[in-house]
Design an enzyme around this catalytic site. Sequence first.
Site, PDB file in Angstrom:
ATOM      1  N   ASP A 151       0.872  -1.170   0.000  1.00  0.00           N
ATOM      2  CA  ASP A 151       0.000   0.000   0.000  1.00  0.00           C
ATOM      3  C   ASP A 151       0.911   1.223   0.000  1.00  0.00           C
ATOM      4  O   ASP A 151       1.807   1.324   0.844  1.00  0.00           O
ATOM      5  CB  ASP A 151      -0.888  -0.024   1.250  1.00  0.00           C
ATOM      6  CG  ASP A 151      -1.986   1.016   1.225  1.00  0.00           C
ATOM      7  OD1 ASP A 151      -1.734   2.155   0.776  1.00  0.00           O
ATOM      8  OD2 ASP A 151      -3.106   0.704   1.657  1.00  0.00           O
ATOM      9  N   ILE A 152       0.730   2.130  -0.944  1.00  0.00           N
ATOM     10  CA  ILE A 152       1.609   3.312  -0.987  1.00  0.00           C
ATOM     11  C   ILE A 152       1.185   4.389   0.011  1.00  0.00           C
ATOM     12  O   ILE A 152       1.876   5.381   0.167  1.00  0.00           O
ATOM     13  CB  ILE A 152       1.749   3.900  -2.409  1.00  0.00           C
ATOM     14  CG1 ILE A 152       0.410   4.329  -2.975  1.00  0.00           C
ATOM     15  CG2 ILE A 152       2.466   2.911  -3.319  1.00  0.00           C
ATOM     16  CD1 ILE A 152       0.535   5.165  -4.231  1.00  0.00           C
ATOM     17  N   GLU A 169     -12.149   2.978  -0.596  1.00  0.00           N
ATOM     18  CA  GLU A 169     -11.176   3.866  -1.228  1.00  0.00           C
ATOM     19  C   GLU A 169     -10.959   3.584  -2.707  1.00  0.00           C
ATOM     20  O   GLU A 169     -10.621   4.478  -3.460  1.00  0.00           O
ATOM     21  CB  GLU A 169      -9.851   3.866  -0.451  1.00  0.00           C
ATOM     22  CG  GLU A 169      -9.169   2.534  -0.270  1.00  0.00           C
ATOM     23  CD  GLU A 169      -9.754   1.597   0.787  1.00  0.00           C
ATOM     24  OE1 GLU A 169      -9.383   0.420   0.712  1.00  0.00           O
ATOM     25  OE2 GLU A 169     -10.551   1.981   1.647  1.00  0.00           O
ATOM     26  N   HIS A 197     -10.684  -5.853  -2.536  1.00  0.00           N
ATOM     27  CA  HIS A 197      -9.326  -6.089  -2.065  1.00  0.00           C
ATOM     28  C   HIS A 197      -9.335  -6.229  -0.549  1.00  0.00           C
ATOM     29  O   HIS A 197     -10.301  -5.852   0.105  1.00  0.00           O
ATOM     30  CB  HIS A 197      -8.372  -4.962  -2.480  1.00  0.00           C
ATOM     31  CG  HIS A 197      -8.734  -3.623  -1.915  1.00  0.00           C
ATOM     32  ND1 HIS A 197      -9.785  -2.864  -2.403  1.00  0.00           N
ATOM     33  CD2 HIS A 197      -8.193  -2.909  -0.903  1.00  0.00           C
ATOM     34  CE1 HIS A 197      -9.863  -1.736  -1.719  1.00  0.00           C
ATOM     35  NE2 HIS A 197      -8.916  -1.747  -0.791  1.00  0.00           N
ATOM     36  N   HIS A 206      -6.670  -5.753   3.006  1.00  0.00           N
ATOM     37  CA  HIS A 206      -5.452  -5.178   3.558  1.00  0.00           C
ATOM     38  C   HIS A 206      -4.842  -6.193   4.518  1.00  0.00           C
ATOM     39  O   HIS A 206      -5.555  -6.741   5.365  1.00  0.00           O
ATOM     40  CB  HIS A 206      -5.763  -3.910   4.358  1.00  0.00           C
ATOM     41  CG  HIS A 206      -6.381  -2.809   3.566  1.00  0.00           C
ATOM     42  ND1 HIS A 206      -5.671  -1.696   3.177  1.00  0.00           N
ATOM     43  CD2 HIS A 206      -7.644  -2.633   3.106  1.00  0.00           C
ATOM     44  CE1 HIS A 206      -6.483  -0.882   2.505  1.00  0.00           C
ATOM     45  NE2 HIS A 206      -7.679  -1.433   2.453  1.00  0.00           N
TER      46      HIS A 206
END
Length: 129
Positions: free
Chosen positions: A28-29, A87, A92, A94
């Site tokens: 994750d950026i 987001e 997806h 995390h």
Amino acid sequence: MTIFSKIIASEIPAYKVAENEQFIAFLDIFPVKKGHVLVVPKIEVDKIFDVPDIYLSELLLFAKPIAHAIEKVFPCNRVNMITVGLEVPHAHVHLIPTDAPDDVNLGNKKLSFSKEEFVAIQQAIIAAL
């Protein structure tokens, strides 16, 4: 086309840590913890529970060794898997190294790393796989 679909198509660079025919995992950026990884099905579906069943079951099997690698590299109580999905409209999960409940709060201040630091995190996770 979502930003994740563009990453999957290699139109946008990402710090990939694992990939197969069905999934991709990358840093994750905008991480909330060092070692925060996103696991994304390669099919573009908005909501996690709209993802075909075969993907849902395989998602955990794909994520499991990545979570173990994150734990090896970033000592923590556990790696938690959360699904928020607000987001980016592409299902997806995390994977976040966790020591306290607040560690998985995506509203927390995001950490900032240089390109070199991201590459070091990426390579450390890959080496632990």
